[in-house]
Design a protein around this motif. Structure first.
Motif, PDB file in Angstrom:
ATOM      1  N   HIS A  17       6.648   0.760   1.332  1.00  0.00           N
ATOM      2  CA  HIS A  17       5.454   1.849   1.112  1.00  0.00           C
ATOM      3  C   HIS A  17       6.794   3.120   1.059  1.00  0.00           C
ATOM      4  O   HIS A  17       6.677   4.415   1.213  1.00  0.00           O
ATOM      5  N   ILE A  18       7.967   3.348   2.312  1.00  0.00           N
ATOM      6  CA  ILE A  18       8.742   4.165   2.075  1.00  0.00           C
ATOM      7  C   ILE A  18       9.441   4.494   0.632  1.00  0.00           C
ATOM      8  O   ILE A  18       9.300   5.729   0.220  1.00  0.00           O
ATOM      9  N   ARG A  19      10.134   3.355   0.312  1.00  0.00           N
ATOM     10  CA  ARG A  19      10.555   3.469  -1.051  1.00  0.00           C
ATOM     11  C   ARG A  19       9.632   4.362  -2.088  1.00  0.00           C
ATOM     12  O   ARG A  19       9.633   5.341  -2.487  1.00  0.00           O
ATOM     13  N   ALA A  20       8.387   3.811  -1.877  1.00  0.00           N
ATOM     14  CA  ALA A  20       7.000   4.790  -2.666  1.00  0.00           C
ATOM     15  C   ALA A  20       7.050   6.057  -2.590  1.00  0.00           C
ATOM     16  O   ALA A  20       6.815   7.054  -3.308  1.00  0.00           O
ATOM     17  N   ALA A  21       7.134   6.613  -1.246  1.00  0.00           N
ATOM     18  CA  ALA A  21       7.215   7.510  -1.003  1.00  0.00           C
ATOM     19  C   ALA A  21       8.149   9.037  -1.328  1.00  0.00           C
ATOM     20  O   ALA A  21       8.164   9.700  -1.614  1.00  0.00           O
ATOM     21  N   VAL A  22       9.164   7.603  -1.082  1.00  0.00           N
ATOM     22  CA  VAL A  22      10.490   9.027  -1.278  1.00  0.00           C
ATOM     23  C   VAL A  22      10.166   9.365  -2.586  1.00  0.00           C
ATOM     24  O   VAL A  22      10.807   9.865  -2.483  1.00  0.00           O
TER      25      VAL A  22
END
Length: 48
Positions: A17-22
């Motif tokens: 989720h963090i990677r997708a948000a970045v």
């Protein structure tokens, strides 16, 4: 070692989720910095 591995496995979904948000934030910044060549001066476009 196994405790660290288990912790990482539990957090993979959160990390994704963090990677997708970045990635989404970077794409948004890219879109803001690039002006479309076909846009006439003074015209407005709505992008969804």
């Amino acid at each position: 070692m196994s405790t660290i591995l288990l912790s990482l496995l539990r957090n993979i979904e959160t990390l994704e989720h963090i990677r997708a948000a970045v990635c989404a934030a970077r794409e948004y910044e890219r879109e803001l910095s690039v002006k479309p060549a076909s846009a006439a001066p003074g015209s407005a476009a709505i992008v969804l």
